[in-house]
Design an enzyme around this catalytic site. Sequence first.
Site, PDB file in Angstrom:
ATOM      1  N   SER A 227       8.183  -2.699 -15.959  1.00 22.55           N
ATOM      2  CA  SER A 227       8.973  -3.251 -14.847  1.00 22.55           C
ATOM      3  C   SER A 227      10.365  -3.726 -15.274  1.00 22.55           C
ATOM      4  O   SER A 227      11.273  -3.779 -14.452  1.00 22.55           O
ATOM      5  CB  SER A 227       8.201  -4.388 -14.179  1.00 22.55           C
ATOM      6  OG  SER A 227       7.803  -5.337 -15.153  1.00 22.55           O
TER       7      SER A 227
ATOM      8  N   CYS B  88       0.863  -1.179   0.000  1.00 25.34           N
ATOM      9  CA  CYS B  88       0.000   0.000   0.000  1.00 25.34           C
ATOM     10  C   CYS B  88       0.896   1.225   0.000  1.00 25.34           C
ATOM     11  O   CYS B  88       2.103   1.125   0.174  1.00 25.34           O
ATOM     12  CB  CYS B  88      -0.865   0.051   1.257  1.00 25.34           C
ATOM     13  SG  CYS B  88      -1.929  -1.376   1.458  1.00 25.34           S
TER      14      CYS B  88
ATOM     15  N   CYS C 218      10.885 -14.567  -0.174  1.00 27.17           N
ATOM     16  CA  CYS C 218      10.187 -15.150  -1.332  1.00 27.17           C
ATOM     17  C   CYS C 218      11.174 -15.867  -2.260  1.00 27.17           C
ATOM     18  O   CYS C 218      10.762 -16.635  -3.121  1.00 27.17           O
ATOM     19  CB  CYS C 218       9.368 -14.100  -2.074  1.00 27.17           C
ATOM     20  SG  CYS C 218      10.247 -12.577  -2.339  1.00 27.17           S
TER      21      CYS C 218
ATOM     22  N   ASP D 201      12.859  -9.089 -17.725  1.00 26.38           N
ATOM     23  CA  ASP D 201      11.827  -8.645 -16.782  1.00 26.38           C
ATOM     24  C   ASP D 201      12.365  -8.740 -15.356  1.00 26.38           C
ATOM     25  O   ASP D 201      13.370  -9.397 -15.103  1.00 26.38           O
ATOM     26  CB  ASP D 201      10.538  -9.475 -16.934  1.00 26.38           C
ATOM     27  CG  ASP D 201       9.304  -8.676 -16.509  1.00 26.38           C
ATOM     28  OD1 ASP D 201       9.456  -7.514 -16.062  1.00 26.38           O
ATOM     29  OD2 ASP D 201       8.180  -9.200 -16.620  1.00 26.38           O
ATOM     30  N   ASP D 202      11.652  -8.055 -14.453  1.00 26.54           N
ATOM     31  CA  ASP D 202      12.107  -8.050 -13.059  1.00 26.54           C
ATOM     32  C   ASP D 202      11.881  -9.396 -12.395  1.00 26.54           C
ATOM     33  O   ASP D 202      12.667  -9.830 -11.567  1.00 26.54           O
ATOM     34  CB  ASP D 202      11.367  -6.955 -12.275  1.00 26.54           C
ATOM     35  CG  ASP D 202       9.883  -7.237 -12.195  1.00 26.54           C
ATOM     36  OD1 ASP D 202       9.199  -7.107 -13.231  1.00 26.54           O
ATOM     37  OD2 ASP D 202       9.399  -7.642 -11.125  1.00 26.54           O
TER      38      ASP D 202
ATOM     39  N   CYS E 230      12.606  -5.205   2.578  1.00 29.53           N
ATOM     40  CA  CYS E 230      12.073  -6.057   1.504  1.00 29.53           C
ATOM     41  C   CYS E 230      12.861  -5.837   0.212  1.00 29.53           C
ATOM     42  O   CYS E 230      12.792  -4.768  -0.385  1.00 29.53           O
ATOM     43  CB  CYS E 230      10.600  -5.719   1.276  1.00 29.53           C
ATOM     44  SG  CYS E 230       9.943  -6.391  -0.265  1.00 29.53           S
TER      45      CYS E 230
HETATM   46  P1  5GP Z   1       3.573 -13.195 -13.915  1.00 27.92           P
HETATM   47  O1  5GP Z   1       3.081 -12.621 -15.190  1.00 27.92           O
HETATM   48  O2  5GP Z   1       4.762 -14.086 -14.077  1.00 27.92           O
HETATM   49  O3  5GP Z   1       2.503 -13.831 -13.100  1.00 27.92           O
HETATM   50  O4  5GP Z   1       4.048 -11.962 -13.014  1.00 27.92           O
HETATM   51  C1  5GP Z   1       5.241 -11.306 -13.305  1.00 27.92           C
HETATM   52  C2  5GP Z   1       4.960  -9.911 -13.766  1.00 27.92           C
HETATM   53  O5  5GP Z   1       4.122  -9.256 -12.829  1.00 27.92           O
HETATM   54  C3  5GP Z   1       6.252  -9.132 -13.871  1.00 27.92           C
HETATM   55  O6  5GP Z   1       6.225  -8.381 -15.066  1.00 27.92           O
HETATM   56  C4  5GP Z   1       6.223  -8.219 -12.668  1.00 27.92           C
HETATM   57  O7  5GP Z   1       6.610  -6.916 -13.045  1.00 27.92           O
HETATM   58  C5  5GP Z   1       4.805  -8.211 -12.158  1.00 27.92           C
HETATM   59  N1  5GP Z   1       4.714  -8.509 -10.711  1.00 27.92           N
HETATM   60  C6  5GP Z   1       5.611  -9.138  -9.919  1.00 27.92           C
HETATM   61  N2  5GP Z   1       5.155  -9.215  -8.654  1.00 27.92           N
HETATM   62  C7  5GP Z   1       3.963  -8.612  -8.626  1.00 27.92           C
HETATM   63  C8  5GP Z   1       3.002  -8.349  -7.583  1.00 27.92           C
HETATM   64  O8  5GP Z   1       3.154  -8.716  -6.424  1.00 27.92           O
HETATM   65  N3  5GP Z   1       1.881  -7.688  -7.959  1.00 27.92           N
HETATM   66  C9  5GP Z   1       1.671  -7.271  -9.246  1.00 27.92           C
HETATM   67  N4  5GP Z   1       0.560  -6.606  -9.544  1.00 27.92           N
HETATM   68  N5  5GP Z   1       2.544  -7.503 -10.236  1.00 27.92           N
HETATM   69  C10 5GP Z   1       3.675  -8.161  -9.939  1.00 27.92           C
HETATM   70 FE1  SF4 Z   2       9.641  -8.599   0.200  1.00 27.21          FE
HETATM   71 FE2  SF4 Z   2       9.718 -11.127  -0.565  1.00 27.21          FE
HETATM   72 FE3  SF4 Z   2      10.280 -10.467   1.964  1.00 27.21          FE
HETATM   73 FE4  SF4 Z   2       7.809 -10.252   1.017  1.00 27.21          FE
HETATM   74  S1  SF4 Z   2       8.969 -12.152   1.301  1.00 27.21           S
HETATM   75  S2  SF4 Z   2       8.883  -8.767   2.287  1.00 27.21           S
HETATM   76  S3  SF4 Z   2       8.143  -9.618  -1.109  1.00 27.21           S
HETATM   77  S4  SF4 Z   2      11.426  -9.914   0.095  1.00 27.21           S
HETATM   78 MG    MG Z   3       5.806  -6.305 -15.069  1.00 26.61          MG
END
Ligand code: 5GP
Ligand code: SF4
Ligand code: MG
Length: 466
Positions: free
Chosen positions: A285, A2, A453, A348-349, A238
């Site tokens: 991202s 948030c 994670c 990608d990230d 984090c």
């Molecule tokens: P995927 O498409 O593999 O399910 O998710 C990866 C994509 O979602 C990446 O492009 C990343 O930037 C974005 N992403 C990664 N973690 C999160 C998250 O916790 N929430 C949202 N909304 N997007 C995420």
């Molecule tokens: Fe961040 Fe991953 Fe730790 Fe959650 S588990 S606080 S996303 S590093």
């Molecule tokens: Mg993304």
Amino acid sequence: MCGIIGIVSRSRQVASDMYYGLYGLQHRGKESAGMVTSECGEKCCFQGEMGEIPIVFSKKILERLSGNVGIAQNRYSTTSESSFENIQPIQGYWGGEEFWIAHNGNLINTEDLREYCLNKGRQPSADSDTAAIASLISLTSAFSFEQAVKKTIQKLRGAFSLVILYKDRIIVVRDSLGIRPLCLGKRKDGYIVASETCALHHMGATLIREIDPGEISVINRAGIKKYYHPSVTARKFCIFELIYFSRPDSIVLGRRVGDVQENMGRLLAQEHPAEADIVIPIPDSGNYGGWGFIEVSKIPNGQKAILRTHLISRTFIEAVQELRDQGVDLKFVILKEKVMGKRVVLIDDSVVRGTTQKRLVKWLRAAGAKEIHARIFSPPYMYPCYYGIDTYRVKDELIAKRNKGDIEKIRQELGLDSLEYLSLDLAIKAIIETPCVRKPCISLKPDNFCAACFNSRYPVKPSKIN
Ligand code: 5GP
Ligand code: SF4
Ligand code: MG
């Protein structure tokens, strides 16, 4: 995840400032938003609604929100459902006086706290962890409100950055590990706290410092006073804030987030080089990491081969896979002539469920790409987050977990020609070695991060790990 804001001004109405600040934090939560203002401790005005900032606040509403002290929040639901009663800030009463609280993070002992409140005859106003905190404060007897907050905080387990409005002041709190960000800024007329420095920028404030892990401070018209400041023993920030959540222009731990990601991309290119004709950073991202990868690999930038429309943003949280696929297809368009017959590297990230990669592979193949390689500037996302990220809800769908971390299997499932992830050691090295844009630089050690994670080392143990 948030976004929260707190502001105390000596001379201005603060609602429209907070409106711009919330805009700056919109990437941290889009499900609901709310703000509460107070005129020198007089009765508070609240507005909260489901949806994004322009839907929640009209000009007329902002005019009604009078006051020179205020707090605000953008919500991305984690513990509880996305619903009206969970909109923040949340109201409570202490010693007959109202207070309001806004929270970024997630507690892991919400059930125990709710039970404690119910046993004392108080039903929290909603099922969120934040409502439980409000009830706990209400139930705490102490000689001052600040003392009640301090006593309450000893009972909380998990991640919490808080701003609490009480009378003419704001109490600012950060958990002792500093898992979620919170920073302090200054303007001529007063002080502002916000989840990220990008919000300070939109509110015309300059960064003074980060709120320390474990700090409790009180801000009023006279200034800011550290009410409680334990020496920082452990910091477990984090790591994903630097990989994905925080906006690239924000300054976190003294470093610019985009600079950190660029560095991650550079190290990724060294650790896992690729032979290819173009590199496509997946917008937005993957942009900064992609630029770092391009710099080191010297492979031409293929950014123009992909178009991202910003009208679609929330593909990740759709409940049904078909809708998530559709969302990704609407979000990205591949320009055929720019990839036809080419060997492509996608940057990608992170890969969470794998939706983004799968759909892009599909469209790149259809456009005639010869080979598709993916390079990710974080390690395989294996374990759910319990501290305020919605992978908590995705736990059974994490592609890396499902494939037990076997990268070859993940590659096959995604339909890629090759797939490599940045190792955790190098991700951390990339952060530590990014030059600070603010002096004095915050010196960091490898164990200053939560990376649960990726490695399942949860800094605050959840009772059950899925
Ligand atoms: P995927 O498409 O593999 O399910 O998710 C990866 C994509 O979602 C990446 O492009 C990343 O930037 C974005 N992403 C990664 N973690 C999160 C998250 O916790 N929430 C949202 N909304 N997007 C995420
Ligand atoms: Fe961040 Fe991953 Fe730790 Fe959650 S588990 S606080 S996303 S590093
Ligand atoms: Mg993304």
